[in-house]
Write a protein that holds these residues in place. Structure first.
Motif, short mmCIF file in Angstrom:
data_model
loop_
_atom_site.label_atom_id
_atom_site.label_comp_id
_atom_site.label_asym_id
_atom_site.label_seq_id
_atom_site.Cartn_x
_atom_site.Cartn_y
_atom_site.Cartn_z
N GLU A 235 0.82 -1.21 0.00
CA GLU A 235 0.00 0.00 0.00
C GLU A 235 0.85 1.27 0.00
O GLU A 235 0.51 2.25 -0.68
N ILE A 236 1.94 1.24 0.73
CA ILE A 236 2.80 2.43 0.80
C ILE A 236 3.43 2.72 -0.55
O ILE A 236 3.43 3.87 -1.03
N VAL A 237 3.99 1.71 -1.21
CA VAL A 237 4.64 1.94 -2.50
C VAL A 237 3.63 2.43 -3.53
O VAL A 237 3.88 3.38 -4.28
N ASP A 238 2.46 1.79 -3.57
CA ASP A 238 1.48 2.19 -4.57
C ASP A 238 0.96 3.60 -4.30
O ASP A 238 0.80 4.40 -5.23
N ALA A 239 0.70 3.92 -3.04
CA ALA A 239 0.24 5.27 -2.71
C ALA A 239 1.30 6.31 -3.04
O ALA A 239 0.99 7.41 -3.51
N TRP A 240 2.57 5.96 -2.82
CA TRP A 240 3.64 6.92 -3.14
C TRP A 240 3.73 7.17 -4.65
O TRP A 240 3.90 8.32 -5.08
N THR A 241 3.60 6.12 -5.46
CA THR A 241 3.70 6.34 -6.90
C THR A 241 2.54 7.19 -7.41
O THR A 241 2.69 7.92 -8.39
N VAL A 242 1.38 7.11 -6.75
CA VAL A 242 0.27 8.00 -7.10
C VAL A 242 0.60 9.42 -6.67
O VAL A 242 0.43 10.38 -7.44
N ALA A 243 1.08 9.58 -5.44
CA ALA A 243 1.37 10.91 -4.91
C ALA A 243 2.55 11.58 -5.61
O ALA A 243 2.65 12.82 -5.63
N ALA A 244 3.45 10.78 -6.19
CA ALA A 244 4.65 11.33 -6.83
C ALA A 244 4.34 12.10 -8.10
O ALA A 244 5.21 12.81 -8.63
N ASN A 245 3.14 12.01 -8.60
CA ASN A 245 2.71 12.76 -9.77
C ASN A 245 3.05 14.25 -9.60
O ASN A 245 2.57 14.90 -8.66
N SER A 246 3.87 14.79 -10.47
CA SER A 246 4.31 16.17 -10.33
C SER A 246 3.20 17.19 -10.53
O SER A 246 3.40 18.39 -10.27
N SER A 247 2.03 16.75 -10.97
CA SER A 247 0.90 17.66 -11.08
C SER A 247 0.28 17.96 -9.73
O SER A 247 -0.58 18.85 -9.61
N PHE A 248 0.69 17.22 -8.68
CA PHE A 248 0.18 17.44 -7.34
C PHE A 248 1.14 18.28 -6.52
O PHE A 248 2.36 18.25 -6.73
N ASP A 249 0.63 19.02 -5.57
CA ASP A 249 1.44 19.69 -4.56
C ASP A 249 0.63 19.75 -3.27
O ASP A 249 -0.47 19.20 -3.18
N GLU A 250 1.16 20.44 -2.25
CA GLU A 250 0.48 20.47 -0.97
C GLU A 250 -0.87 21.17 -1.04
O GLU A 250 -1.73 20.94 -0.18
N ASP A 251 -1.07 22.01 -2.02
CA ASP A 251 -2.33 22.74 -2.13
C ASP A 251 -3.39 22.00 -2.93
O ASP A 251 -4.51 22.48 -3.07
N SER A 252 -3.05 20.83 -3.47
CA SER A 252 -4.00 20.07 -4.25
C SER A 252 -5.14 19.57 -3.36
O SER A 252 -4.93 19.25 -2.18
N VAL A 253 -6.32 19.51 -3.93
CA VAL A 253 -7.51 19.03 -3.20
C VAL A 253 -8.12 17.88 -4.00
O VAL A 253 -8.49 18.04 -5.16
N MET A 254 -8.22 16.73 -3.36
CA MET A 254 -8.76 15.53 -3.99
C MET A 254 -10.24 15.40 -3.65
O MET A 254 -10.65 15.67 -2.52
N PHE A 255 -11.06 14.97 -4.63
CA PHE A 255 -12.45 14.64 -4.34
C PHE A 255 -12.59 13.12 -4.34
O PHE A 255 -12.09 12.44 -5.24
N ALA A 256 -13.27 12.59 -3.32
CA ALA A 256 -13.43 11.14 -3.16
C ALA A 256 -14.91 10.79 -3.13
O ALA A 256 -15.66 11.32 -2.31
N GLY A 257 -15.33 9.89 -4.02
CA GLY A 257 -16.71 9.47 -4.05
C GLY A 257 -16.90 7.97 -4.12
O GLY A 257 -18.03 7.49 -4.17
N LEU A 258 -15.78 7.21 -4.13
CA LEU A 258 -15.86 5.76 -4.19
C LEU A 258 -15.90 5.18 -2.77
O LEU A 258 -15.33 5.76 -1.84
N PRO A 259 -16.53 4.04 -2.57
CA PRO A 259 -16.64 3.46 -1.23
C PRO A 259 -15.32 2.89 -0.75
O PRO A 259 -14.51 2.39 -1.53
N LEU A 260 -15.11 2.93 0.57
CA LEU A 260 -13.83 2.50 1.14
C LEU A 260 -13.63 0.99 1.13
O LEU A 260 -12.58 0.52 1.55
N PHE A 261 -14.61 0.23 0.67
CA PHE A 261 -14.33 -1.19 0.45
C PHE A 261 -13.65 -1.41 -0.89
O PHE A 261 -13.33 -2.54 -1.25
N HIS A 262 -13.41 -0.34 -1.64
CA HIS A 262 -12.73 -0.41 -2.93
C HIS A 262 -11.31 0.14 -2.77
O HIS A 262 -11.10 1.18 -2.13
#
Length: 626
Positions: A235-262
């Motif tokens: 989970e850590i490696v996969d989450a990091w490769t998502v977060a490493a996207n240079s289009s993101f920064d600390e001011d980015s705001v994510m919207f979440a609408g999928l259920p947490l069983f996914h």
């Protein structure tokens, strides 16, 4: 860990080689999801971590948590779980629609033991089987205030449980109401019961990177779903490769609408934002299934400055028809996955909003994300480039030989995000895991047909098991679907094989149409025949549906289409000798015919002409009264 090593440039396809020039072990990633949360709370204690909406109508009355507040609640909840006997190798089941208490509860379950999220929409017997496989004796679930139907399913599982901890609706105020008595089970409201627990530290040992973090079920439409295990490192490696996207920064705001069983909800919208200290806006308990959300969605983007979002194609198809009544200038791009993106959906959404849709690819057995696309550099026909440190290779389905770039075969994944196996039992050391034929030498067989080009971009060609085999000739269902999707009235298409006594299978198709479309099925058959690349792939029939069958998270569910095609074929062949049906059992389509004892020999002879599993059920004869 230095920020330079943690955040390499990752803005375009050519950055991949430079990223992988540094060994993953040198990047100093946190050891666990708990260590990741601690890091976020230390770096931005007063920063807003989560904004959870009670529902779309109350979008301006959310519950917010800072990173420090999120960590404190995780400590409280994890210490309470420990009081109830949860230890490192023990699973905690979680069954609830999204709400503000579910976020820290999920992280707390991973801290104290192993999180085992359940989809409360599954059949009761499936839930019982998943609970048994997980070994969980503690269930965190929605209470009667939040989701009465889920609460009733939780009560029905009581015989398998010692403790039930109940979640309240987002923003609930006042003392919690008394809970109904559940015989033989301790019940309490989670937040109320944990209020006196230590918010400053966890009383147990923190997890290691090799420890199991979660058990995710993979499916759930028919048959008992499997439980795929994830380690904290996965989970850590996969989450990091998502977060490493240079289009993101600390001011980015994510919207979440999928259920947490996914897994997408956990990895992309909960864990990845923790890496950069970003905030996430969570939809109400219905998520993307809330009709009112779409009427207010663009206002919500404007209110919270949403930067990006992750959803399935059907969500974007709906949003493309919602009036653009707000300033959505903060929305840089939107990510789409879980099922193929029809060109018409991409074009209509981008034309309507001016926001680029970026495809991704992944599956639960590889944690979540394995390929991503890049803003401003479209690669039509692909679902993105492989992500750092993951190896995506097409292999020959017969020999297992690695194929050259551009050749189509079965897609395999290897690397640090590949799961250790499915839960198949328990012993004195904990959960027993097995690859169940999906893992060979560390490689995961995805079941997808694909070609991987020289730059690591993945060109999906369909599911290997969805191949239509007509007289020994392999037909990729995608060629039929693409031909139909080229019709201006078609909004979605699915092609499957219909059993045929001469050819084994013949292609048939199912489609949905745009509102007010007037095209009929015969016209669509003619259109497809003119547009498929080979005559053998021309569908024998095209059936119009209101919607194509899908799983609870929006993935196309072709077994239902194969079952319908099988039922139709058997019905035609029987000529009235019985009542034909077809069902999906553990992923396999089985023809079922109900008939009389007199007609059963004829029915069995008909079924023998088809290469499909089948059974005959004898209709009871009516007794004659004197």
């Amino acid at each position: 860990m230095t920020e330079d090593l943690l955040w390499p440039r990752y803005a375009e396809p050519g950055d991949l080689a430079a990223i992988e020039a540094v060994p993953l072990a040198d990047r100093g990633l946190p050891a666990s999801t708990y260590a990741l949360l601690v890091r976020a709370a230390e770096r931005r204690p007063e920063g807003i971590a989560t904004i959870v909406l009670p529902d779309a109508a109350r979008r301006r009355d959310p519950v917010t948590r800072t990173f420090a507040g999120l960590l404190a609640d995780v400590h409280r909840y994890a210490n309470l779980l420990r009081e109830h006997g949860v230890r490192r190798g023990r699973a905690v089941a979680l069954m609830s629609p999204n709400c503000d208490e579910l976020l820290p509860a999920t992280l707390a379950a991973q801290l104290a033991g192993i999180a085992a999220p359940l989809n409360g929409g599954l059949a009761q017997d499936h839930l019982a089987e998943l609970l048994r496989r997980s070994g969980a004796r503690v269930l965190i679930t929605a209470g009667p205030e939040l989701a009465p139907a889920v609460w009733e399913k939780a009560r029905a599982l009581a015989g398998e449980l010692d403790t039930v901890l109940v979640l309240r609706p987002t923003g609930a105020t006042g003392p919690p109401p008394p809970l109904p008595v559940v015989d033989g089970v301790r019940t309490a409201h989670l937040a109320h019961r944990a209020a006196e627990s230590d918010p400053h530290t966890f009383a147990g040992e923190p997890p290691r990177s090799s420890d199991l973090a979660a058990l995710f079920h993979t499916g759930g439409t028919t048959g008992a779903p499997r439980l795929a295990a994830h380690t904290h490192a996965n989970e850590i490696v996969d989450a990091w490769t998502v977060a490493a996207n240079s289009s993101f920064d600390e001011d980015s705001v994510m919207f979440a609408g999928l259920p947490l069983f996914h897994v997408n909800a956990l990895v992309v919208t909960l864990l990845a934002p923790l890496f950069r200290g970003q905030r996430t806006v969570w939809a109400g308990p219905l998520g993307y299934r809330e009709p009112e959300l779409y009427a207010r969605f663009w206002k919500l983007v404007e209110d919270y400055g949403v930067t990006t979002m992750s959803a399935v194609p059907t969500v974007y198809a709906t949003l493309a028809r919602c009036p653009l009544d707000a300033d959505i200038g903060t929305l840089r791009f939107a990510v789409v996955g879980a099922s193929p993106l029809p060109a018409a959906v991409r074009e209509s959404f981008q034309a309507h909003t001016g926001v680029e849709l970026l495809e991704g690819y992944g599956l639960t057995e590889a944690t979540c994300a394995s390929a991503r696309s890049f803003p401003g550099t479209p690669r039509p026909g692909t679902v993105g480039q492989r992500m750092p440190y993951q190896r995506l290779t097409a292999v020959d389905p017969v020999t297992g030989r690695d194929l050259a770039p551009g050749e189509t075969g079965v897609l395999t994944i290897s690397g640090p995000t590949v799961f250790p196996g499915y839960v198949v039992g328990h012993d004195e050391r904990g959960h027993v895991l097995d690859g169940c034929g999906k893992l060979t030498g560390g490689r995961l067989d995805t079941g997808d047909l694909a070609a991987v080009d020289e730059d690591g971009f993945v060109h999906l060609r369909g599911r290997a098991k969805d191949l239509i085999i007509r007289g020994g000739h392999n037909i990729d269902p995608a060629v039929v679907e693409d031909a139909l999707l080229a019709h201006p009235a078609v909004t979605a298409a699915g092609a499957v094989g219909r059993p045929d006594e001469h050819a084994g299978e013949v292609p048939v198709a199912y489609v949905t149409l745009a509102p007010a479309a007037t095209v009929d099925e015969d016209e669509l058959v003619a259109w497809a025949a003119d547009h498929v690349p080979e005559r053998a792939a021309a569908p024998k029939s095209v059936t119009v549906l209101d919607s194509l069958p899908a799983t609870d998270v929006g993935k196309p569910y072709k077994p239902a289409l194969r079952a319908d095609a099988t039922r139709r074929a058997v019905h035609e062949a029987l000529g009235g000798a019985g009542e034909a049906d077809a069902v999906v059992e553990d992923g396999t389509v089985v023809a079922v015919v109900t008939t009389s004892e007199h007609d059963s020999p004829r029915v069995r002879a008909v079924l023998a002409r088809f290469a499909v599993p089948a059974r005959v059920e004898i209709r009871p004869e009516r007794s004659l009264r004197p």
